[in-house]
Design a protein around this motif. Sequence first.
Motif, PDB file in Angstrom:
ATOM      1  N   GLU A 161      47.997 -10.146   2.125  1.00  0.00           N
ATOM      2  CA  GLU A 161      49.146 -10.711   1.806  1.00  0.00           C
ATOM      3  C   GLU A 161      50.338  -9.991   1.270  1.00  0.00           C
ATOM      4  N   SER A 162      50.001  -8.896   0.525  1.00  0.00           N
ATOM      5  CA  SER A 162      50.979  -7.919   0.041  1.00  0.00           C
ATOM      6  C   SER A 162      51.599  -7.186   1.240  1.00  0.00           C
ATOM      7  N   ILE A 163      50.736  -7.044   2.216  1.00  0.00           N
ATOM      8  CA  ILE A 163      51.239  -6.229   3.567  1.00  0.00           C
ATOM      9  C   ILE A 163      52.209  -6.885   4.126  1.00  0.00           C
ATOM     10  N   ALA A 164      51.772  -8.422   4.391  1.00  0.00           N
ATOM     11  CA  ALA A 164      52.643  -9.422   5.130  1.00  0.00           C
ATOM     12  C   ALA A 164      54.136  -9.520   4.249  1.00  0.00           C
ATOM     13  N   LEU A 165      53.869  -9.688   2.960  1.00  0.00           N
ATOM     14  CA  LEU A 165      55.158  -9.788   2.200  1.00  0.00           C
ATOM     15  C   LEU A 165      55.996  -8.391   2.475  1.00  0.00           C
ATOM     16  N   TYR A 166      55.396  -7.277   2.267  1.00  0.00           N
ATOM     17  CA  TYR A 166      56.151  -6.102   2.271  1.00  0.00           C
ATOM     18  C   TYR A 166      56.882  -5.846   3.824  1.00  0.00           C
ATOM     19  N   GLU A 167      56.363  -6.215   4.976  1.00  0.00           N
ATOM     20  CA  GLU A 167      56.816  -6.283   6.317  1.00  0.00           C
ATOM     21  C   GLU A 167      57.968  -7.411   6.490  1.00  0.00           C
ATOM     22  N   ARG A 168      57.749  -8.509   5.672  1.00  0.00           N
ATOM     23  CA  ARG A 168      58.605  -9.503   5.789  1.00  0.00           C
ATOM     24  C   ARG A 168      59.975  -9.105   4.841  1.00  0.00           C
ATOM     25  N   GLY A 169      59.709  -8.644   3.869  1.00  0.00           N
ATOM     26  CA  GLY A 169      60.880  -8.053   3.075  1.00  0.00           C
ATOM     27  C   GLY A 169      61.552  -6.950   3.672  1.00  0.00           C
ATOM     28  N   ALA A 170      60.807  -5.892   4.421  1.00  0.00           N
ATOM     29  CA  ALA A 170      61.422  -4.962   5.359  1.00  0.00           C
ATOM     30  C   ALA A 170      62.540  -5.587   6.466  1.00  0.00           C
ATOM     31  N   GLU A 171      61.971  -6.733   7.164  1.00  0.00           N
ATOM     32  CA  GLU A 171      62.845  -7.352   8.048  1.00  0.00           C
ATOM     33  C   GLU A 171      64.026  -8.054   7.314  1.00  0.00           C
ATOM     34  N   LEU A 172      63.928  -8.739   6.011  1.00  0.00           N
ATOM     35  CA  LEU A 172      64.950  -9.430   5.629  1.00  0.00           C
ATOM     36  C   LEU A 172      65.879  -8.372   5.028  1.00  0.00           C
ATOM     37  N   LYS A 173      65.572  -7.391   4.386  1.00  0.00           N
ATOM     38  CA  LYS A 173      66.548  -6.193   4.010  1.00  0.00           C
ATOM     39  C   LYS A 173      67.360  -5.794   5.066  1.00  0.00           C
ATOM     40  N   LYS A 174      66.824  -5.513   6.381  1.00  0.00           N
ATOM     41  CA  LYS A 174      67.523  -5.201   7.650  1.00  0.00           C
ATOM     42  C   LYS A 174      68.407  -6.242   8.155  1.00  0.00           C
ATOM     43  N   ARG A 175      68.077  -7.232   7.908  1.00  0.00           N
ATOM     44  CA  ARG A 175      68.921  -8.590   7.976  1.00  0.00           C
ATOM     45  C   ARG A 175      70.375  -8.748   7.245  1.00  0.00           C
ATOM     46  N   CYS A 176      70.136  -8.282   5.996  1.00  0.00           N
ATOM     47  CA  CYS A 176      71.133  -8.588   4.822  1.00  0.00           C
ATOM     48  C   CYS A 176      71.922  -7.369   5.353  1.00  0.00           C
ATOM     49  N   GLU A 177      71.623  -6.203   5.557  1.00  0.00           N
ATOM     50  CA  GLU A 177      72.390  -4.822   6.033  1.00  0.00           C
ATOM     51  C   GLU A 177      73.199  -5.365   7.043  1.00  0.00           C
ATOM     52  N   ALA A 178      72.664  -5.861   7.961  1.00  0.00           N
ATOM     53  CA  ALA A 178      73.336  -6.174   9.276  1.00  0.00           C
ATOM     54  C   ALA A 178      74.448  -7.194   8.968  1.00  0.00           C
ATOM     55  N   LYS A 179      73.917  -8.349   8.318  1.00  0.00           N
ATOM     56  CA  LYS A 179      75.246  -9.324   7.937  1.00  0.00           C
ATOM     57  C   LYS A 179      76.479  -8.654   6.919  1.00  0.00           C
ATOM     58  N   LEU A 180      76.104  -7.923   6.284  1.00  0.00           N
ATOM     59  CA  LEU A 180      77.066  -7.150   5.389  1.00  0.00           C
ATOM     60  C   LEU A 180      77.713  -6.164   6.154  1.00  0.00           C
ATOM     61  N   LYS A 181      77.315  -5.482   7.346  1.00  0.00           N
ATOM     62  CA  LYS A 181      78.088  -4.511   8.276  1.00  0.00           C
ATOM     63  C   LYS A 181      78.843  -5.434   8.945  1.00  0.00           C
ATOM     64  N   GLU A 182      78.432  -6.608   9.593  1.00  0.00           N
ATOM     65  CA  GLU A 182      79.156  -7.581  10.231  1.00  0.00           C
ATOM     66  C   GLU A 182      80.609  -7.891   9.303  1.00  0.00           C
ATOM     67  N   ALA A 183      80.315  -8.259   8.032  1.00  0.00           N
ATOM     68  CA  ALA A 183      81.332  -8.639   7.195  1.00  0.00           C
ATOM     69  C   ALA A 183      82.195  -7.548   6.977  1.00  0.00           C
ATOM     70  N   GLU A 184      81.910  -6.297   6.801  1.00  0.00           N
ATOM     71  CA  GLU A 184      82.556  -5.203   6.637  1.00  0.00           C
ATOM     72  C   GLU A 184      83.693  -4.978   7.828  1.00  0.00           C
ATOM     73  N   GLU A 185      82.981  -5.132   8.964  1.00  0.00           N
ATOM     74  CA  GLU A 185      83.928  -4.839  10.346  1.00  0.00           C
ATOM     75  C   GLU A 185      84.807  -5.976  10.492  1.00  0.00           C
ATOM     76  N   LYS A 186      84.624  -6.984  10.065  1.00  0.00           N
ATOM     77  CA  LYS A 186      85.563  -8.169  10.064  1.00  0.00           C
ATOM     78  C   LYS A 186      86.632  -8.171   9.304  1.00  0.00           C
ATOM     79  N   VAL A 187      86.394  -7.540   8.034  1.00  0.00           N
ATOM     80  CA  VAL A 187      87.781  -7.263   7.008  1.00  0.00           C
ATOM     81  C   VAL A 187      88.213  -6.111   7.613  1.00  0.00           C
ATOM     82  N   ALA A 188      87.649  -5.166   8.046  1.00  0.00           N
ATOM     83  CA  ALA A 188      88.558  -3.643   8.357  1.00  0.00           C
ATOM     84  C   ALA A 188      89.197  -4.226   9.735  1.00  0.00           C
TER      85      ALA A 188
END
Length: 80
Positions: free
Chosen positions: A34-61
Amino acid sequence: MTDTSVSELSFEQAMAELEKVVGQLERGDVALEESIALYERGAELKKRCEAKLKEAEEKVAAITLDGDGNATGLKPAEGL
């Protein structure tokens, strides 16, 4: 952990779930598999958050301001 696809989550949803995942991993009270599955999900979630932040930065810019600091128009950001 939810079964919702990470790509369907808003920034806020992904961040909230990521915080839960980190909390579970920090407590260390889950089985190895379960720890491995959680870690994998966490990595995907982190990537999603970074992508959404980049989108927002591009819109503001993309907003241009005149000499008085007023928005004069929008320039479309690439890929949006």
